[in-house]
Design a protein around this motif. Sequence first.
Motif, PDB file in Angstrom:
ATOM      1  N   ASP A   1       5.335 -16.155   6.932  1.00  0.00           N
ATOM      2  CA  ASP A   1       6.694 -16.446   6.484  1.00  0.00           C
ATOM      3  C   ASP A   1       6.734 -16.662   4.972  1.00  0.00           C
ATOM      4  OD1 ASP A   1       9.524 -17.294   6.835  1.00  0.00           O
ATOM      5  OD2 ASP A   1       8.724 -19.244   6.235  1.00  0.00           O
ATOM      6  N   LEU A   2       5.792 -17.462   4.448  1.00  0.00           N
ATOM      7  CA  LEU A   2       5.785 -17.740   3.012  1.00  0.00           C
ATOM      8  C   LEU A   2       5.429 -16.501   2.196  1.00  0.00           C
ATOM      9  CD1 LEU A   2       4.189 -21.303   2.839  1.00  0.00           C
ATOM     10  CD2 LEU A   2       6.580 -20.663   2.539  1.00  0.00           C
ATOM     11  N   LYS A   3       4.518 -15.675   2.712  1.00  0.00           N
ATOM     12  CA  LYS A   3       4.189 -14.458   1.975  1.00  0.00           C
ATOM     13  C   LYS A   3       5.420 -13.557   1.875  1.00  0.00           C
ATOM     14  CE  LYS A   3       0.874 -10.683   1.542  1.00  0.00           C
ATOM     15  NZ  LYS A   3       1.828  -9.575   1.342  1.00  0.00           N
ATOM     16  N   GLU A   4       6.117 -13.396   2.982  1.00  0.00           N
ATOM     17  CA  GLU A   4       7.263 -12.488   2.993  1.00  0.00           C
ATOM     18  C   GLU A   4       8.423 -13.017   2.164  1.00  0.00           C
ATOM     19  OE1 GLU A   4      10.483 -10.728   6.238  1.00  0.00           O
ATOM     20  OE2 GLU A   4       8.424 -11.133   6.865  1.00  0.00           O
ATOM     21  N   ASN A   5       8.685 -14.314   2.258  1.00  0.00           N
ATOM     22  CA  ASN A   5       9.888 -14.876   1.651  1.00  0.00           C
ATOM     23  C   ASN A   5       9.671 -15.539   0.295  1.00  0.00           C
ATOM     24  OD1 ASN A   5      12.081 -14.481   3.708  1.00  0.00           O
ATOM     25  ND2 ASN A   5      10.549 -15.486   4.979  1.00  0.00           N
ATOM     26  N   VAL A   6       8.407 -15.697  -0.112  1.00  0.00           N
ATOM     27  CA  VAL A   6       8.138 -16.347  -1.399  1.00  0.00           C
ATOM     28  C   VAL A   6       7.188 -15.497  -2.248  1.00  0.00           C
ATOM     29  CG1 VAL A   6       7.245 -18.416  -2.545  1.00  0.00           C
ATOM     30  CG2 VAL A   6       8.529 -18.644  -0.411  1.00  0.00           C
TER      31      VAL A   6
ATOM     32  N   ALA B   1       5.826 -11.690  -6.606  1.00  0.00           N
ATOM     33  CA  ALA B   1       4.900 -10.629  -7.017  1.00  0.00           C
ATOM     34  C   ALA B   1       5.666  -9.364  -7.387  1.00  0.00           C
ATOM     35  CB  ALA B   1       3.902 -10.337  -5.903  1.00  0.00           C
ATOM     36  N   TYR B   2       6.679  -9.039  -6.615  1.00  0.00           N
ATOM     37  CA  TYR B   2       7.476  -7.858  -6.941  1.00  0.00           C
ATOM     38  C   TYR B   2       8.225  -8.060  -8.252  1.00  0.00           C
ATOM     39  CZ  TYR B   2      11.200  -4.462  -7.040  1.00  0.00           C
ATOM     40  OH  TYR B   2      12.063  -3.475  -7.472  1.00  0.00           O
ATOM     41  N   GLY B   3       8.926  -9.211  -8.367  1.00  0.00           N
ATOM     42  CA  GLY B   3       9.751  -9.433  -9.547  1.00  0.00           C
ATOM     43  C   GLY B   3       8.977  -9.540 -10.839  1.00  0.00           C
ATOM     44  N   GLU B   4       7.792 -10.182 -10.788  1.00  0.00           N
ATOM     45  CA  GLU B   4       7.052 -10.471 -12.009  1.00  0.00           C
ATOM     46  C   GLU B   4       5.928  -9.476 -12.302  1.00  0.00           C
ATOM     47  OE1 GLU B   4       8.089 -14.259 -13.714  1.00  0.00           O
ATOM     48  OE2 GLU B   4       9.122 -12.355 -13.372  1.00  0.00           O
ATOM     49  N   LEU B   5       5.599  -8.632 -11.323  1.00  0.00           N
ATOM     50  CA  LEU B   5       4.480  -7.717 -11.532  1.00  0.00           C
ATOM     51  C   LEU B   5       4.842  -6.272 -11.178  1.00  0.00           C
ATOM     52  CD1 LEU B   5       1.457  -7.411 -12.279  1.00  0.00           C
ATOM     53  CD2 LEU B   5       0.932  -7.779  -9.857  1.00  0.00           C
ATOM     54  N   PHE B   6       5.079  -6.002  -9.911  1.00  0.00           N
ATOM     55  CA  PHE B   6       5.222  -4.611  -9.482  1.00  0.00           C
ATOM     56  C   PHE B   6       6.462  -3.940 -10.063  1.00  0.00           C
ATOM     57  CE2 PHE B   6       2.362  -6.395  -6.336  1.00  0.00           C
ATOM     58  CZ  PHE B   6       1.399  -5.400  -6.241  1.00  0.00           C
ATOM     59  N   SER B   7       7.557  -4.649 -10.186  1.00  0.00           N
ATOM     60  CA  SER B   7       8.766  -4.025 -10.725  1.00  0.00           C
ATOM     61  C   SER B   7       8.593  -3.620 -12.182  1.00  0.00           C
ATOM     62  CB  SER B   7       9.962  -4.977 -10.598  1.00  0.00           C
ATOM     63  OG  SER B   7       9.793  -6.112 -11.433  1.00  0.00           O
TER      64      SER B   7
ATOM     65  N   ILE C   1      15.528  -6.715  -2.921  1.00  0.00           N
ATOM     66  CA  ILE C   1      15.239  -6.864  -1.498  1.00  0.00           C
ATOM     67  C   ILE C   1      15.142  -5.494  -0.834  1.00  0.00           C
ATOM     68  CG2 ILE C   1      16.103  -7.724   0.704  1.00  0.00           C
ATOM     69  CD1 ILE C   1      15.097  -9.929  -1.067  1.00  0.00           C
ATOM     70  N   ALA C   2      16.051  -4.585  -1.178  1.00  0.00           N
ATOM     71  CA  ALA C   2      16.044  -3.243  -0.596  1.00  0.00           C
ATOM     72  C   ALA C   2      14.778  -2.491  -0.973  1.00  0.00           C
ATOM     73  CB  ALA C   2      17.281  -2.463  -1.067  1.00  0.00           C
ATOM     74  N   THR C   3      14.319  -2.652  -2.219  1.00  0.00           N
ATOM     75  CA  THR C   3      13.108  -1.961  -2.664  1.00  0.00           C
ATOM     76  C   THR C   3      11.882  -2.509  -1.953  1.00  0.00           C
ATOM     77  OG1 THR C   3      14.110  -1.612  -4.845  1.00  0.00           O
ATOM     78  CG2 THR C   3      11.725  -1.324  -4.670  1.00  0.00           C
ATOM     79  N   VAL C   4      11.795  -3.837  -1.848  1.00  0.00           N
ATOM     80  CA  VAL C   4      10.666  -4.450  -1.141  1.00  0.00           C
ATOM     81  C   VAL C   4      10.657  -3.997   0.320  1.00  0.00           C
ATOM     82  CG1 VAL C   4       9.714  -6.632  -0.300  1.00  0.00           C
ATOM     83  CG2 VAL C   4      10.465  -6.429  -2.682  1.00  0.00           C
ATOM     84  N   LYS C   5      11.830  -3.911   0.944  1.00  0.00           N
ATOM     85  CA  LYS C   5      11.901  -3.432   2.335  1.00  0.00           C
ATOM     86  C   LYS C   5      11.365  -2.010   2.438  1.00  0.00           C
ATOM     87  CE  LYS C   5      15.051  -2.433   6.160  1.00  0.00           C
ATOM     88  NZ  LYS C   5      14.604  -1.038   6.312  1.00  0.00           N
TER      89      LYS C   5
ATOM     90  N   ASP D   1       1.479   0.131  -2.343  1.00  0.00           N
ATOM     91  CA  ASP D   1       1.515   0.290  -0.890  1.00  0.00           C
ATOM     92  C   ASP D   1       0.545  -0.672  -0.211  1.00  0.00           C
ATOM     93  OD1 ASP D   1       2.095   1.723   1.670  1.00  0.00           O
ATOM     94  OD2 ASP D   1      -0.022   2.229   1.477  1.00  0.00           O
ATOM     95  N   TYR D   2      -0.671  -0.791  -0.742  1.00  0.00           N
ATOM     96  CA  TYR D   2      -1.651  -1.710  -0.154  1.00  0.00           C
ATOM     97  C   TYR D   2      -1.120  -3.138  -0.148  1.00  0.00           C
ATOM     98  CZ  TYR D   2      -6.158   0.415   1.091  1.00  0.00           C
ATOM     99  OH  TYR D   2      -7.172   1.071   1.735  1.00  0.00           O
ATOM    100  N   TYR D   3      -0.543  -3.541  -1.254  1.00  0.00           N
ATOM    101  CA  TYR D   3      -0.079  -4.925  -1.348  1.00  0.00           C
ATOM    102  C   TYR D   3       1.011  -5.205  -0.317  1.00  0.00           C
ATOM    103  CZ  TYR D   3       1.709  -9.352  -2.970  1.00  0.00           C
ATOM    104  OH  TYR D   3       2.102 -10.673  -3.013  1.00  0.00           O
ATOM    105  N   PHE D   4       1.971  -4.280  -0.179  1.00  0.00           N
ATOM    106  CA  PHE D   4       3.141  -4.557   0.659  1.00  0.00           C
ATOM    107  C   PHE D   4       2.957  -4.107   2.110  1.00  0.00           C
ATOM    108  CE2 PHE D   4       5.027  -4.809  -3.590  1.00  0.00           C
ATOM    109  CZ  PHE D   4       5.722  -5.998  -3.465  1.00  0.00           C
TER     110      PHE D   4
END
Length: 511
Positions: A71-76, A81-87, A129-133, A177-180
């Motif tokens: 739960d924490l990995k998905e929602n926190v 990680a997406y906002g500060e790194l992958f994006s 959120i749509a991109t992470v999905k 892809d590996y991360y998500f």
Amino acid sequence: MATEEGGFQSSVDQILEESKGRVVDDVSGELESSLELNSEGYEGLTEYAEEAISEVESTENPYDIVGLSKDLKENVTDLVAYGELFSQKLGFLSEFQEELVDEEDIEYAEQYLQENEHLEDTRIDAEDIATVKALRDGRLYDELMSMGDEREWDTATIGDSLLFDNVNDVADAVIADYYFRGGKGLRSTMGQITQYGFEDSVDYQTVMMGAMAETFHSSTLVQDDLMDGDTERRGRDSANMIMDHVFGETGEDIPITTGNVMESWTNDLNVHEQLDIPQKSKETFVRVQDVVNRGQNEDILMGHDLDSLDIDDYKHMSMGKTGFLYGGILKMVAEHSMENLDYTEEERQEVNELLGDYTANFNFAFQSSDDLIEVLGGETGKSDSDIPNRKRTATVLTTDRAMQLQDEDINGMPAEEYFRAFFSTDPENDPTENIEAAEGVEFPENIYDNQIRRIMEEKEDIHRAQLEEWATEASKAAENMQEVRGSEDGLNAGAANLLSKAAEAMNQRTH
């Protein structure tokens, strides 16, 4: 994207020109980080983490820690990680969003935002959120795999792809892809539990340290799959299979550098001046990378003679495996909390000794449970390459130590003798081929691997006893952390219980 015509020389000229420009830009910019971190706007995520931990801190069920962690990995963790790194790192992100993020993803994201009020207090929006999905759904993975359907790609033709300009785009896509793909996220979660235990709160710095640990862990998986020849990871093709699918034999070594790039991304975060964590935490993360890479070297050369190996050799090797990341993230976060709480040097030393005791035994339990799962089955998505690769795992060593001469043969060889011969030879020089030649019979594929597996399964009770002992010792260390500074000011009982349950879960996951 890349030019569609002009042939091979045109593509080479373009890449050389882009490379020259990149070098000039980097040098003129003094090789500054391209990341722009901003701790503002994640308060909702940290509040969510605190609430989630508080709701299960008195649990008696070890599986609850796994549910909390996912739960924490998905929602926190994933969102930060997406906002500060992958994006910021994925150069093809705008093309990905335009081509592969669809209206249904946006509708899902808008609904998700409505149902998760904690996101109102963040910088995360519907597009994020749509991109992470889409990443979690494997949309990037599907694009990678579609590239190899009709031909092998190379420098000249890769620009014809939907998203990618060059091989580094492909490598970055594998990283994302590996991360998500998922995973339990237990490393990042245990970091958040630790800060919550010391301070009754979780902050941006701790979440970022968790994202660093998860990203580094993913980098080790990319390389580990290549080394072990594993073909699958978390329900999708492994990186080595993806690169082979896309580039053929010319891409077989790319997962090595892909893992290195992913590791460099974590260092980009670690040294960033806007990530305000103690110097001791930064140094710990660098030390973790060193130990894990060296531990992999030891694992590769774990030895062939079972007479010369014992469980202490295994414990020494396993302390350098990725399980060591558990200890790393706990120490990083503990240093952060102890600085916030003005711990004395003596108190720091006491905490670190207990953390060392906890993480060593947790690591032994984690690594040996991984070994046992490969023999008994259990978690889906785990590789099963240990036996074919002759790895000297905890299950091998405890089987060897416990096995007495058995009144049965394996195709003409005493079972105990065959067991030792099997793990004392290289897979390419299999002694069973000699048996087949002598008897003039060709046995079914994997028959010897399966017979070895059966011998190891028969010692299940011994394997479990060793695993339970390590998990119990880890739990004791977690409980003792409550006494630092006295029961009122040390690690709180809820966090100690959750760390204990995390250790117990290493035992439960094999059932």
